[in-house]
Design an enzyme around this catalytic site. Structure first.
Site, PDB file in Angstrom:
ATOM      1  N   HIS A  50      13.670 -61.552   3.258  1.00 44.50           N
ATOM      2  CA  HIS A  50      13.066 -60.246   2.981  1.00 44.50           C
ATOM      3  C   HIS A  50      11.875 -60.388   2.036  1.00 44.50           C
ATOM      4  CE1 HIS A  50      13.337 -55.832   2.775  1.00 44.50           C
ATOM      5  NE2 HIS A  50      12.924 -55.977   1.539  1.00 44.50           N
ATOM      6  N   HIS A  96      14.328 -50.464   6.657  1.00 43.56           N
ATOM      7  CA  HIS A  96      15.505 -50.302   5.800  1.00 43.56           C
ATOM      8  C   HIS A  96      16.740 -50.290   6.687  1.00 43.56           C
ATOM      9  CE1 HIS A  96      15.934 -48.952   1.363  1.00 43.56           C
ATOM     10  NE2 HIS A  96      15.494 -50.176   1.470  1.00 43.56           N
TER      11      HIS A  96
END
Lengths: 794, 231
Positions: A50, A96
């Protein structure tokens, strides 16, 4: 490792931070010692996919990132492009997914909050948001709960913040059962003279913490987002942050006001990995160090240890480097807005991140080891396409039941007419109206929304100065910005390279359908695990496809997001990856807002044209030996025959660009009054949607006779691909328009029929009906499908 | 005519109102911070939409205590015009300038749409630009726009012709089908007895610019400016 004593952590503790054994060894080498607990946690988040793109970075390198309009490319909080007239547009997409899978409302809400911060950290005021959502099948009650939660979370944050949610896409497919995708794209207009960057500078300058307090919420969200979801993931709810859009609305105002003072040297949003990421990135980008004292950080709970401070993902926080001596001025602004602002650190010469806690050094790490100079994995690409793809490519239409002009005999039933098939497709949640979704989003706040969700193939917003300009009168700016997010992930699954190209082509086509010239791209790569050969094969080929297509369309990639490990480990322990989903967010420019159009017919009597592969060439047009229009990978094949297989439509880039340019020119001349691309569901669905949107019928005559043997009527009606756009043109412009078509598209266009009455009729050249139904009846199916399924009906 | 637009933390339609009054109508417009209490230089106070103070506790419940709202009450008591839009309408009911309350929409969901409204009264400085019974289309965007009042209050509103806008069909029919949020009496907007205070859930400021596809809100602002210039 003999030079060092044995690790003070068990292998399990190291693994729980998402760090692999060889990565731990690397950390020890770099530090020259073992890390402490806090440092291990910092490496864990910063070396997650990420944050550091360790699997995808070599692939992302091939993206074109430069162009005459690009002011800021990848690497900052958002990309910025020049939109002319002194207007600069910042935009970026972010995912998300994992938080939304376990806590859909807050997961989606904070996804919106995070991307908005990325925009205003640059000094831009957010003017629009789009979303790209993927859910499993609505027949599943958990999917219904996820869908409702995600939509209300997005609505909650965006509506309260006061940014219009102007568009997006929503797909439903079993591939996303248990692992929904929530990608949010935000667009802003620069409000400050200088674009605010994130590299720290100026030794001795104070580091100021602003916004909300720090608590234990969202602990380690970045690591959590870089692992597969399991049945136990719901117990990770503390890893999901809680958002406060009211606070963020105050934060944007305070930030923009503060930036305008000129006292802010650099700014960084605290998103994933919070304090760790912001200090490391600001230091690394600036080639300096940052010393930060945790005792000065405003907190919302007591007794936190450095590990918790450093990994907290509490929302609505930012870190500034402020010009020395001007702290008070900045702090006053934030306090006026009811926000915290404290000097918590200093820019130092040593290129390290030094964290102080209760008078001691709690962590000390070279900034570059956390950011920039992080591990990279070059992985082997499969020599041969994997079995599943080869099997899919071997599929042929011959395996389908024969199709007649009257319809098709589906298993276990008598003949199903094409009209019934059209209804079934219009009732597919992926194709059906998303009114239930976007009616919950404020899509009109800020007074700039020209094309509302569902009105056109892309969202259109008016561009105007965000500040009160003395003497400014409306009408002074005529420019508009169009934006879209697109990806047909089934195509990408079946052929990652062609599918990724198709996603870029579709985004550009959607912009062209509202008359906008495509300018630039932000991409969100949602994939399964890159550590598995198939996962990496999908990722690598899709990146190559995106890169090639973006180069063709001259739409550089200015940034984006990577979300890997989108897999659900089921109770049997088998990982179920999602469809590889490289979502393409694209922005384009409309010079004159009086020259844009929607997808619905405008006027009885207007002429309907098909741009792109003509109907009679449906079975023969090819690129690189692969069909341009096909049932392979189509919604028809999936919804009606229950098969996700075949070779998806190939993309003829040259044809795409010609068709799109012609469409834009037609709109710019005022000839074209509606434009809609033929995507999921093919020509028949595109025509039906133009009817529904315009509340007008159409009589369409296909250039084929009913009696032709072996005709695949389903491919003609519902085949996808072919760079196709359905447009309507007023009769007064017929000759000018057709002359232009002949000149620029040669035989790659045809007249299809006329806008008339309140029925959609598709007939053969010799007058045999293929499809006929009242627009109202089609509209009813299309409008109510999602709401009915959410209510648990059908 | 000088407009004041109250700026609360969390207000998000303040700039949209100023865009209409300042940029479209060319009227001087001052943004008034919620902690300010001096409105002596302004003619018209607009309490804009948004989520003042996050709308925590209850919509508009915190905003009513702000110094700017106290000054707005004084402004209204002096007979000068006060307009509350969306969250502004909620605040006006909380502060007692208008009767009734706005509660959660019937379907418990936020609704953003463009809807037809019937103009019930045109002899007000707000609505002189419309014709009696005219059906206009305005954007709505709210989660708590369901108008509620007890029977006596409703009867009083009806008797005094204080209901200014009702949700209706395009043909002007006022029925359950055209009632999007469950408001009693399809009420979309009301005024006080004197008529100088107007509150409505729809957003006239979002329908005042032709490029956005609708201008049915513009006459409200125009007639206001005209009425006051004439006065």
């Amino acid at each position: 490792m003999t030079a060092f004593s044995t690790a003070p952590f068990s292998p399990a503790e190291i693994a729980s931070e998402g760090i692999k054994p060889e990565e731990y060894d690397d950390i020890v080498q770099r530090l020259g010692r073992h890390p402490n607990r806090a440092e291990l946690g910092m490496f864990g988040v910063m070396w997650s996919e990420h944050c550091c793109y360790k699997n995808s970075r070599p692939l992302l390198k091939q993206f074109p990132t430069e162009g005459p309009r690009v002011l800021v490319g990848p690497g900052e909080n958002a990309g910025v492009i020049d939109a002319g007239d002194g207007l600069r547009v910042a935009f970026k997409i972010e995912s998300h997914n994992h938080p939304s899978a376990v806590e859909p409302f807050q997961g989606a809400a904070t996804g919106v909050g995070g991307i908005l911060r990325d925009i205003f950290t640059m000094g831009a005021r957010p003017i629009a948001v789009l979303n790209s959502l993927r859910f499993g099948e609505l027949a599943d009650s958990r999917t219904r709960r996820l869908c409702q939660g995600v939509v209300s979370g997005i609505a909650h944050y965006g509506n309260c913040f006061g940014v219009p949610t102007v568009g997006g896409e929503v797909y439903f497919d079993a591939a996303y059962n248990g692992n929904p995708l929530v990608n949010a794209m935000a667009i802003g207009i620069m409000e400050t003279d200088d674009i605010v960057k994130s590299g720290a500078a100026g030794l001795g300058n104070p580091v100021v913490y602003v916004g909300s307090t720090t608590g234990r919420d969202g602990m380690g969200g970045a690591s959590f987002a870089s692992a597969e979801l399991t049945d136990e993931s719901e117990q990770d709810r503390p890893a999901v942050q809680v958002g406060d859009p009211f606070l963020e609305k105050s934060l944007v105002e305070a930030c923009l006001e503060a930036f305008k003072t000129g006292a802010i040297v650099a700014a960084q949003d605290m998103g994933a990995a919070g304090l760790t990421c912001s200090t490391a990135e600001m230091a690394a980008k600036g080639g300096v160090g940052i010393e930060l004292d945790l005792d000065l950080i405003p907190v919302r709970e007591t007794g936190m240890v450095p590990y918790e401070y450093l990994l907290s993902e509490s929302q609505e926080r930012m870190l500034f480097v402020v010009a020395k001596g001007r702290e008070a001025e900045v702090i006053e602004i934030f306090e006026r807005w009811g926000l915290h602002a404290v000097v918590a650190g200093t820019v130092i010469a040593d290129p390290i991140v030094r964290i102080l806690f209760q008078g001691d050094v709690a962590a000390e790490i070279p900034a570059l080891a956390l950011s920039e100079n992080t591990p990279i994995y070059h992985r082997e690409l499969l020599a041969e396409p994997p079995d599943y793809a080869q099997k899919a490519w071997a599929w042929s239409e011959d395996s389908l039941p024969d199709s007649e002009q009257a319809g098709i005999a589906l298993s276990g039933s008598e003949n199903t007419s094409w009209t019934e098939v059209l209804h079934k497709l219009l009732g597919q949640p992926t194709i059906a109206s998303k009114n239930w979704v976007y009616r919950q989003y404020d899509h009109q706040v800020q007074n700039n929304t020209v094309q509302r969700p569902g009105q056109g193939d892309a969202a259109v917003i008016r561009l105007r100065p965000q500040e009160a300009v003395p003497g400014y009168r409306p009408g002074g700016t005529t420019r508009g910005l169009a934006a879209t997010v697109d990806c047909n992930a089934r195509y990408v699954y079946l052929n990652p390279y062609e599918g990724a190209k198709a996603a870029v082509a579709e985004a550009a086509r959607n912009l062209s359908c509202v008359g906008a010239l495509p300018l630039a791209v932000t991409d969100n790569l949602n994939f399964g695990s890159p550590e598995k050969p198939i996962g990496y094969w999908q990722l690598a080929n899709a990146c190559r496809g995106l890169a090639d297509a973006c180069r063709e369309f001259e739409t550089p990639v200015t940034g984006g997001n990577v979300s890997l490990y989108n897999e659900t480990v089921d109770s049997q322990g088998t990982p179920q990856p999602i469809y590889p989903t490289p979502v393409v967010g694209m922005v384009g420019l409309i010079d004159d807002l009086s020259r844009t159009c929607g997808q619905g017919w405008q006027q009885e009597g207007d002429l309907i044209y098909l741009l792109g592969v003509p109907v009679e060439q449906t079975g023969t047009a090819i690129a690189d030996g692969k069909p341009l229009v096909t049932l392979g990978g189509s919604e028809y094949l999936a919804a009606i025959h229950g098969q996700a297989t075949g070779q998806p439509p190939a993309i003829d880039m040259a044809l795409e660009k010609r068709v799109q340019a012609v469409c834009r020119h037609g709109i710019g001349q005022g000839w074209v009054r509606s434009a809609h691309d033929s995507a999921e569901g093919g020509l028949a669905v595109a025509l039906a949607e133009s009817c529904i949107s315009g509340q007008l019928g159409a009589l369409v005559q296909l250039s084929l006779e009913a009696g032709q043997p072996n005709q695949r009527w389903d491919r003609l009606l519902f085949g996808e691909g072919g760079a196709r756009i359905v447009v309507s043109v007023s009769r007064e412009h017929q000759s000018a328009w057709e002359a232009y078509l002949n000149q620029h598209l040669a035989s790659e266009w045809q007249w299809l029929g006329t806008v008339q009455g309140d029925t959609l009729t598709l007939a053969t050249q010799d007058g045999q009906t293929l499809i006929a139904d009242a627009v109202e009846s089609l509209a009813s199916t299309w409008h109510t499908a999602i709401e009915q399924r959410l209510a648990g009906e059908s | 005519m000088k407009f004041a637009v109250i700026v609360f933390p969390g207000a998000n339609c303040d700039r949209d109102v100023a865009y209409v009054t300042r940029d479209i109508l060319g009227q001087p417009t001052r943004m008034v911070w919620h902690e300010d209490s001096d409105l002596s230089d302004v003619d018209i106070v607009v309490v804009p939409g948004g989520f003042s103070y996050g709308d925590y506790l209850r919509c508009g419940a915190i905003a009513r205590f702000s110094p700017a709202m106290q000054a707005t009450v004084e402004h209204a008591k002096a007979g000068k015009p006060v307009l509350g839009i969306c969250n502004g309408f909620q605040i006006l009911t909380e502060v007692g300038l208008l009767p009734g309350a706005l509660v959660r929409n019937r379907d418990m969901r936020f609704i953003c749409d463009r809807v037809p409204l019937k103009v019930e009264r045109t002899n007000l400085l707000w609505t002189a630009g419309y014709t009696a019974g005219q059906v206009i289309t305005l954007p709505i965007a709210h989660g708590e726009g369901c108008y509620y009042a007890d029977e006596a209050t409703l009867a009083e509103l009806e008797a005094n012709q204080q209901i200014v806008f009702r949700y209706s069909g395009l043909d002007g029919s006022v029925d359950e089908k055209s009632n999007h949020n469950g408001s009693l009496g399809n009420i979309a907007g009301i005024c006080n007895r004197a008529g100088n205070v107007l509150g409505l859930m729809p957003h006239p400021e979002r329908a005042a610019d032709a490029v956005l596809g609708g201008v049915d809100g513009l006459p409200l602002f125009e007639s206001l400016v005209r009425s006051l210039v004439a006065a």
